[in-house]
Design a protein around this motif. Structure first.
Motif, short mmCIF file in Angstrom:
data_model
loop_
_atom_site.label_atom_id
_atom_site.label_comp_id
_atom_site.label_asym_id
_atom_site.label_seq_id
_atom_site.Cartn_x
_atom_site.Cartn_y
_atom_site.Cartn_z
N ASP A 139 -16.74 53.00 117.23
CA ASP A 139 -16.42 51.88 118.04
C ASP A 139 -16.93 50.41 117.78
O ASP A 139 -16.95 49.62 118.52
N GLY A 140 -17.66 50.42 116.51
CA GLY A 140 -18.01 49.11 115.91
C GLY A 140 -19.10 48.58 116.73
O GLY A 140 -19.88 48.93 117.14
N ILE A 141 -18.89 47.18 116.80
CA ILE A 141 -19.72 46.29 117.63
C ILE A 141 -19.90 46.97 119.09
O ILE A 141 -21.08 46.59 119.63
N ILE B 106 -32.62 37.39 112.88
CA ILE B 106 -31.65 37.90 111.98
C ILE B 106 -32.01 39.48 111.60
O ILE B 106 -30.89 40.06 111.25
N HIS B 107 -33.21 40.01 111.49
CA HIS B 107 -33.56 41.36 111.26
C HIS B 107 -32.71 42.13 112.12
O HIS B 107 -32.12 43.16 111.84
N GLU B 108 -32.83 41.76 113.44
CA GLU B 108 -31.95 42.64 114.61
C GLU B 108 -30.54 42.50 114.23
O GLU B 108 -29.84 43.52 114.49
N PHE C 69 -25.22 44.88 112.54
CA PHE C 69 -24.34 44.54 111.44
C PHE C 69 -23.98 45.88 111.01
O PHE C 69 -22.82 46.39 111.04
N PHE C 70 -25.04 46.68 110.45
CA PHE C 70 -24.92 47.97 109.86
C PHE C 70 -24.47 49.06 110.77
O PHE C 70 -23.55 50.11 110.51
N MET C 71 -25.12 49.03 112.11
CA MET C 71 -24.77 50.23 113.07
C MET C 71 -23.17 49.73 113.48
O MET C 71 -22.42 50.89 113.51
#
Length: 190
Positions: free
Chosen positions: A91-93, A76-78, A83-85
């Motif tokens: 270019d989003g995800i 979940i941490h990663e 998510f914030f990156m």
């Protein structure tokens, strides 16, 4: 392009050094306030995890359960980093890469495009806020041992993120930086 980073081995040493003060700061106040409640919670957790009539199997489950909880927390941490990156990337995800470092089996999220340093500061500290700080505050208010354990383990697990945040603050929030692909740090984009 200037690189600003700390070798992973040094981060591990720094994490080990920071572990003791973090453990003291998070454990002693919680146990002073909630010690008797926590002991009852430990007995309840042990009873809940004792699912077999075999002491050895029950002991294995009791020892293994926190490890599973920590592993889920790491994933979940990663995902929070990613998510914030994605939020801050053009270019989003598509700009986010998840993986496992082969040498150390450490999970990671990596941003493939440069971001504003102030945005990377948010990326860096978001998992600590959501998985470390908020659960710890809630645990101190409620006395929940499991939530305290999550907050404690995720705070200790954020040491590399604290170092990354320190490097960003030292460099300046107005710079464009590219996440380093192999070390804890980044490259400053001129």
């Amino acid at each position: 392009m200037k690189e600003v980073f700390i070798k992973a081995k040094k981060v591990n040493v720094m994490g080990f050094i920071l572990f003791s003060p973090l453990a003291v700061l998070m454990t002693i106040p919680f146990w002073l306030k909630w010690g008797s409640h926590a002991r009852v919670s430990l007995k309840m957790i042990k009873a809940l995890l004792s699912v077999f009539d075999n002491k050895l199997l029950d002991t294995v489950i009791i020892i293994f359960a926190p490890t599973v909880l920590i592993f889920i927390g790491i994933v979940i941490h990663e995902l929070i980093h990613g998510f914030f990156m994605a939020i801050f990337s053009k270019d989003g995800i598509k700009s986010v890469k998840f993986g496992i470092m082969k040498q150390s089996f450490i999970l990671y999220a990596h941003c493939k495009e440069p971001l504003l340093a102030k945005n990377m500061l948010i990326v860096s500290l978001a998992p600590f806020v959501f998985l470390g700080l908020i659960p710890t505050i809630y645990a101190f208010i409620s006395g929940s041992l499991i939530v305290w354990f999550i907050g404690f383990s995720m705070t200790v697990g954020a040491v590399g993120d604290f170092i990354y945040a320190y490097l960003i603050l030292k460099t300046g929030l107005g710079k464009m930086i590219l996440d380093h692909d192999t070390e804890v740090g980044f490259k400053i984009i001129d």
